[in-house]
Design a protein around this motif. Structure first.
Motif, short mmCIF file in Angstrom:
data_model
loop_
_atom_site.label_atom_id
_atom_site.label_comp_id
_atom_site.label_asym_id
_atom_site.label_seq_id
_atom_site.Cartn_x
_atom_site.Cartn_y
_atom_site.Cartn_z
N PRO A 355 33.28 33.19 45.34
CA PRO A 355 31.99 33.64 44.80
C PRO A 355 31.51 34.94 45.41
O PRO A 355 30.84 35.74 44.74
CB PRO A 355 31.05 32.48 45.13
N THR A 358 31.69 38.36 43.67
CA THR A 358 30.91 38.65 42.46
C THR A 358 30.12 39.94 42.64
O THR A 358 29.51 40.17 43.68
CB THR A 358 29.94 37.49 42.16
N CYS A 370 26.77 40.61 35.63
CA CYS A 370 27.53 39.98 36.72
C CYS A 370 29.01 39.94 36.36
O CYS A 370 29.36 39.49 35.26
CB CYS A 370 27.03 38.55 36.97
N THR A 371 29.87 40.39 37.27
CA THR A 371 31.32 40.38 37.04
C THR A 371 32.03 39.84 38.28
O THR A 371 31.49 39.86 39.38
CB THR A 371 31.84 41.79 36.72
N GLY A 372 33.25 39.39 38.09
CA GLY A 372 34.06 38.87 39.20
C GLY A 372 35.00 37.79 38.71
O GLY A 372 34.70 37.08 37.74
N TRP A 374 35.96 34.97 40.16
CA TRP A 374 35.47 33.60 40.34
C TRP A 374 34.48 33.24 39.24
O TRP A 374 34.53 32.15 38.67
CB TRP A 374 34.80 33.46 41.71
N LEU A 375 33.61 34.19 38.90
CA LEU A 375 32.60 33.94 37.88
C LEU A 375 33.24 33.78 36.51
O LEU A 375 32.85 32.91 35.71
CB LEU A 375 31.60 35.10 37.86
N GLU A 376 34.25 34.57 36.23
CA GLU A 376 34.96 34.45 34.95
C GLU A 376 35.65 33.09 34.84
O GLU A 376 35.66 32.46 33.78
CB GLU A 376 35.98 35.58 34.81
N ILE A 402 25.06 32.63 43.83
CA ILE A 402 24.92 33.65 42.78
C ILE A 402 23.45 33.89 42.45
O ILE A 402 23.03 35.03 42.21
CB ILE A 402 25.72 33.26 41.51
N MET A 419 26.79 37.45 31.79
CA MET A 419 28.02 37.05 32.48
C MET A 419 29.12 36.93 31.45
O MET A 419 29.20 35.94 30.73
CB MET A 419 27.82 35.72 33.22
#
Length: 428
Positions: A355, A358, A370-372, A374-376, A402, A419
């Protein structure tokens, strides 16, 4: 046409989505979730093709995308795995990351190499049933496959590399001592691409010799053809410098020797210091006490190089030259194989994402994006039409910091948050 360096795009297949399904059969008192898992995406795999020595096949095709995995189905049926794409390259091809130039793999062994792994298939809802959650209405989406821009760079594998000015007789020498038949003619630059030949020295002994297109002054800076082909002698354990001692070109043999030595040094100091033998070619056209040959021997002796007068026409001196090459090769280390320069950080995948990676930025329309990885990955698990799945999403954002990161970035009540394909209003 000879192509020895090219950039291509590769993308492994995305994993198939897990299925949301429930068993419903007559006379079965209790059904339950039976959504199957998605199939894995196809890989991008490199293999060696012994029948090629150029990257010409990539001239018109530079994008390779593997098949996605099939989605899971009801009755616990697993989705089909995506087909792998196998890309064949000549032995000695180096695969580099186009972004940072790091070596990913040196294709010098016979093992296939997976350069981009397919995404793992998502779990069906059968995995999420618990005593307290007996009707899970969500499943995991498949993970994306790896994708990258890579550079393919061919560095031919040979024991001995022939270097010299145009028309020194390199191609004639290769043809005289091996079964190779490079183009030979009485004009400059007859060799437009490297040639390989196997030299048999008796029994099962022998070595591989490479004929490199003629170098000229300034080759290391791009003049002539040499700049494009100097990389092919970087692997050679021994350099055989062919010098024309006939004087036909109006130059002294020592001058030709110095020109090549300077070009090697400018291109690579390591290459300039590689063990070297001097083949004084066209000795059938000069007398034994020729000053041109004598001066070359004095210069070579001072540098520790052995000189062998030879003639590719009459065969004079060739047996002695080959014996010396074989003798030196026995003492030299094996052909260079380049190690991968990729670190664990470079190989980070969705499975390794955390996380903390992110990233949050405020877009020009005042939304918080928000990008990354883990987030995807998290967003791919969520069924936003299912209340229970949505609650899990909100809890994950809060538990993994987050929400705090959004607050720190200035996000407040009512602001819009994006997101990936999801957009919602922030509630504090």
């Amino acid at each position: 046409m000879f192509i020895d360096k090219i950039q291509i795009f590769v993308k492994a297949g995305t994993g198939g989505h897990g299925a949301v399904s429930f068993r419903r059969e007559k006379y079965v008192a209790k059904g339950g979730p039976d959504g199957g898992d998605g199939g894995n995406g196809g890989n991008i795999i490199f293999k060696i093709d012994e029948g090629t020595n150029t990257l010409l096949s990539f001239r018109y095709k530079r994008k390779f995308i593997a098949e996605n995995g099939g989605n899971g189905e009801g009755a616990k049926r697993h989705g089909k795995n995506g087909e792998d794409i196998i890309i064949k390259v000549p032995r000695g091809t180096i695969i580099r990351n186009a972004e940072n130039g790091k070596i990913i793999k040196d294709m010098s062994d016979d093992e296939p190499f997976v350069v981009a792994k397919g995404g793992r298939g998502g779990w069906g809802n059968k995995h999420f049933a618990t005593p307290t959650r007996q009707i899970p209405r969500f499943a995991k989406n498949g993970l994306p496959g790896e994708e990258k821009e890579i550079v393919l760079e061919l560095k031919m594998i040979a024991d001995v590399g022939l270097v010299g000015l145009p028309s020194a007789g390199k191609s004639s020498l290769l043809a005289a001592v091996s079964a190779a038949r490079p183009k030979v003619a009485e004009y400059h630059f007859t060799t437009l691409e490297p040639s390989l030949g196997v030299v048999n020295t008796g029994g099962d002994r022998g070595f591989v010799m490479a004929d490199i297109p003629g170098l000229i002054e300034g080759a290391a800076e791009g003049a002539g053809l040499g700049h494009d082909f100097l990389r092919h002698i970087e692997r050679c354990r021994l350099l055989l410098q062919v010098v024309d001692i006939s004087g036909i070109e109006g130059r002294a043999a020592t001058e030709d020797f110095d020109t090549i030595s300077q070009e090697l040094e400018v291109f690579s100091e390591e290459l300039a210091n590689r063990p070297r033998i001097i083949a004084a070619n066209k000795c059938d056209t000069v007398l034994e006490d020729d000053e041109n040959l004598a001066s070359l021997k004095v210069l070579a002796d001072a540098l520790g190089y052995k000189v062998f007068p030879i003639s590719t026409i009459t065969g004079e001196g060739l047996p002695e030259l080959l014996r010396e090459i074989e003798s030196q090769l026995r003492e030299l280390p094996p052909i260079t194989v380049y190690e991968s320069e990729i670190t664990e950080a470079d190989e980070e995948t969705f499975e390794d994402a955390v996380p903390e990676d992110t990233e949050i930025r405020r877009a020009s329309d005042a939304t918080y994006v928000c990008t990354g990885k883990w987030l995807e990955k998290l967003c791919g698990r969520i069924n936003f039409d299912d209340r229970e799945s949505l609650m899990y999403f909100q809890k994950s954002l809060n538990d993994n910091g987050i929400i705090d990161m959004l607050r720190s970035a200035g996000c407040s009540e009512g602001d819009t948050v994006k997101m990936f394909d999801i957009e919602f209003d922030f509630v504090d």
